[in-house]
Design a protein around this motif. Structure first.
Motif, PDB file in Angstrom:
ATOM      1  N   UNK A 338     -10.279 -21.377 -30.114  1.00 33.38           N
ATOM      2  CA  UNK A 338      -9.261 -20.576 -30.283  1.00 33.38           C
ATOM      3  C   UNK A 338      -9.975 -19.618 -31.220  1.00 33.38           C
ATOM      4  N   UNK A 339     -10.286 -18.275 -30.935  1.00 36.91           N
ATOM      5  CA  UNK A 339     -11.080 -17.384 -31.711  1.00 36.91           C
ATOM      6  C   UNK A 339     -10.105 -16.684 -32.703  1.00 36.91           C
ATOM      7  N   UNK A 340      -9.011 -17.049 -32.491  1.00 30.69           N
ATOM      8  CA  UNK A 340      -7.954 -16.596 -33.565  1.00 30.69           C
ATOM      9  C   UNK A 340      -7.974 -17.393 -34.734  1.00 30.69           C
ATOM     10  N   UNK A 341      -8.310 -18.510 -34.626  1.00 30.00           N
ATOM     11  CA  UNK A 341      -8.336 -19.620 -35.819  1.00 30.00           C
ATOM     12  C   UNK A 341      -9.732 -20.298 -36.056  1.00 30.00           C
ATOM     13  N   UNK A 342     -10.646 -20.299 -34.971  1.00 26.26           N
ATOM     14  CA  UNK A 342     -11.879 -20.818 -35.267  1.00 26.26           C
ATOM     15  C   UNK A 342     -12.993 -19.824 -35.095  1.00 26.26           C
ATOM     16  N   UNK A 343     -13.945 -20.096 -35.841  1.00 31.29           N
ATOM     17  CA  UNK A 343     -15.246 -19.241 -35.758  1.00 31.29           C
ATOM     18  C   UNK A 343     -15.781 -19.904 -34.381  1.00 31.29           C
ATOM     19  N   UNK A 344     -16.378 -18.993 -33.708  1.00 33.76           N
ATOM     20  CA  UNK A 344     -17.013 -19.206 -32.279  1.00 33.76           C
ATOM     21  C   UNK A 344     -18.309 -19.906 -32.243  1.00 33.76           C
ATOM     22  N   UNK A 345     -18.694 -20.908 -31.908  1.00 33.95           N
ATOM     23  CA  UNK A 345     -20.207 -21.366 -32.025  1.00 33.95           C
ATOM     24  C   UNK A 345     -20.988 -20.481 -31.106  1.00 33.95           C
ATOM     25  N   UNK A 346     -22.186 -19.839 -31.420  1.00 33.77           N
ATOM     26  CA  UNK A 346     -22.864 -19.240 -30.639  1.00 33.77           C
ATOM     27  C   UNK A 346     -24.505 -19.381 -30.851  1.00 33.77           C
ATOM     28  N   UNK A 347     -25.555 -19.244 -30.185  1.00 33.71           N
ATOM     29  CA  UNK A 347     -26.672 -19.327 -30.071  1.00 33.71           C
ATOM     30  C   UNK A 347     -27.576 -18.492 -29.223  1.00 33.71           C
TER      31      UNK A 347
END
Length: 546
Positions: A338-347
């Motif tokens: 949920x991008x509203x409450x969680x940072x998005x994991x990226x690489x």
């Protein structure tokens, strides 16, 4: 095996992305008989996956002080000294007209309450000049518009026909194309002009933003036809691709740069900003800078996370994020984020080939009758690192210019008679027995030794592995075509990467960590020798197609 079927046209276009369809439509409007060929479905190319938008400075719709000149300057900076200034100026100056023409035939870009186009800012840009559609679905809208125009013009599109090789006359001019369908049946398309618009090479690597069709086909077709490639060592890794586990391979969901343009921040596993103190533009630094910074931070593994970082967009809130970035939101939701409450994991993941078939800004190669446009082409626009959202613009501009070049060459009588094409016998595959490496091995080794960080030892291991893993066999299926293209493209890329003894743009050498303008501010050309092997890289004269 049945005898190959035949067809004829004035121009054969290979690919149904933005460059290919733009070229086909322009050529058709100007009276040429056009055949469009794609190895998959008409909608299965790279274009629809483009999220961010089109970078363009439109009259009356730009930031105060912004201009085409500033757009040119940003492109030159991002290209790290290897852009050709004349090519950049030509393509970007044609941009406003190309976007206006696309809107005229039905493209619907996002607008503000006052009716002006909405604009965002992406990495490397000094102004808000990226126009977009559907929030983060610009490529899909561009593709929809072009395919609708193709249907309206009743363009002939041959789907599920893989391009095997370019037909040539005894003198070496292009004279058509050999294709292969999913049932193993060959076809011969005779034409005095062939335009390659086959897209990218992302599937050289285990993880990429590219769809399954991006296997470097156009690079291999051009090399075998006698054309040259350049800047192939510069592969842009997009810094923010949705991370769903270390075992995830193939096409991965992109988290568009525009999310950072709306204020999102990259943080490591401990919550510390990744880009603090790295570059004056911070999170909106050019992509090569951001990707390299992420890799350096992961090497230190803060917070116990050593294979991804996070993109914190929680300040946008769920409703705003979903409205502005519906494609990214859907990908996150599918992964349980949920991008509203969680940072998005990226690489980082392989995203865009900055080099390709050497062409002029009109798409001409050194092979008479052979043209290229879009990601497969090296026009001099991108240099060592592509500026964000210049790719759709390049496809629109150079696609149209290449079509006009083909028409002019027709009119000037400089193209070959396709009836003189050399077709050895009824079995159209008989002249194409080529080296093919198994894809999993190639992708694993390319990802390990020729991704963001490289050195002489690793590149040497990679070159030896490709040589040992390749077997020569006839091309009989689409998978054969793709794997052979990946093999040849990989060997060409490694040849250039071994030669360039510096770090510049997307090419990072751990053993040569700094740029060397005195020795290496130049493009390297790769071609095949008389035996069909990749020849040592040589210097490309600026503005040339040698």
């Amino acid at each position: 095996m049945s005898s190959p079927w035949e067809a004829a046209a004035d121009l054969v276009v290979v690919g149904t992305g933005v460059a290919g369809l733009t070229a086909a439509l322009e050529a058709s409007r100007r009276g040429l008989r056009v055949l469009v060929v794609t190895k998959a479905g008409a909608r299965d190319g790279n274009t629809r996956w483009a999220q961010g938008g089109v970078a363009v400075v439109l009259p009356g719709e730009h930031d105060d002080g912004d201009s085409v000149r500033r757009h040119i300057d940003d492109t030159l900076v991002a290209g790290a000294g290897l852009c050709e200034a004349d090519a950049v100026a030509t393509v970007l100056a044609d941009g406003p007209g190309a976007v206006t023409a696309l809107r005229r035939v039905g493209a619907r870009f996002d607008t503000l309450a006052d009716g002006l186009l909405a604009r965002t800012r992406e990495g490397g840009h000094s102004a808000f000049r990226v126009v977009h559609a559907g929030g983060d679905a610009t490529g899909a809208e561009v593709e929809r518009t072009l395919l609708a125009s193709a249907r309206n013009r009743e363009l002939t599109v041959l789907e599920r026909q893989a391009a095997v090789r370019i037909l040539r006359t005894p003198e070496g001019a292009a004279a058509g194309l050999v294709v292969l369908d999913d049932d193993g049946t060959f076809g011969i398309l005779r034409a005095p002009a062939v335009l390659l618009a086959t897209g990218g090479l992302g599937h050289l690597y285990q993880s990429t933003t590219n769809p399954d069709v991006a296997t470097g086909d156009g690079i291999a077709l051009a090399l075998r036809a006698g054309a040259t490639v350049a800047d192939l060592e510069f592969v842009q890794f997009h810094p923010t691709v949705l991370y769903t586990g270390h075992d995830a391979t193939g096409r991965r969901p992109l988290v568009t740069e525009a999310v950072r343009g709306e204020g999102a921040v990259l943080v490591d596993g401990a919550g510390a900003p990744v880009m603090a103190g790295v570059h004056p533009l911070g999170d909106l630094a050019p992509r090569d800078v951001v990707s390299a910074a992420i890799i350096r931070r992961l090497a230190d593994a803060p917070g116990g996370v050593d294979d991804h970082v996070f993109l914190d967009a929680t300040h946008l809130g769920g409703q705003m994020f979903q409205a502005r970035f519906p494609t990214v939101y859907a990908a996150c939701a599918a992964a349980g984020i949920d991008p509203a409450t969680q940072p998005i994991p990226v690489a980082p993941a392989a995203h865009f080939g900055c080099g390709g078939v050497v062409t002029t800004v009109d798409g001409r190669t050194r092979v008479p009758g052979l043209y290229a446009a879009g990601e497969v082409a090296r026009t001099g626009l991108h240099g060592a690192n592509r500026l964000a959202s210049n790719s759709l613009l390049e496809g629109l501009v150079v696609g149209a210019r290449a079509a006009r070049a083909a028409l002019a060459d027709h009119a000037a009588g400089v193209l070959a008679d396709p009836r003189r094409a050399e077709v050895e016998d009824a079995d159209a595959s008989s002249s194409l027995s080529v080296a093919v490496a198994e894809r999993p091995t190639l992708q694993r080794m390319m990802s390990r030794y020729a991704a963001i960080g490289r050195d002489a030892d690793g590149l040497g291991v990679l070159a030896d592995t490709l040589a040992e893993a390749s077997t020569v066999r006839p091309v009989r299926t689409r998978e054969d075509v793709e794997n052979a293209a990946l093999d040849l493209t990989a060997r060409a890329l490694v040849t250039a990467a071994q030669e360039r003894l510096e770090s510049r743009g997307c090419h990072v050498r751990h053993d040569y960590p700094v740029p060397d303008d005195l020795q290496w501010r130049r493009s390297l050309v790769v071609e095949l020798d008389e035996s069909g092997q990749v020849a040592p890289a040589r210097v490309l004269a600026l503005g040339g197609v040698a």
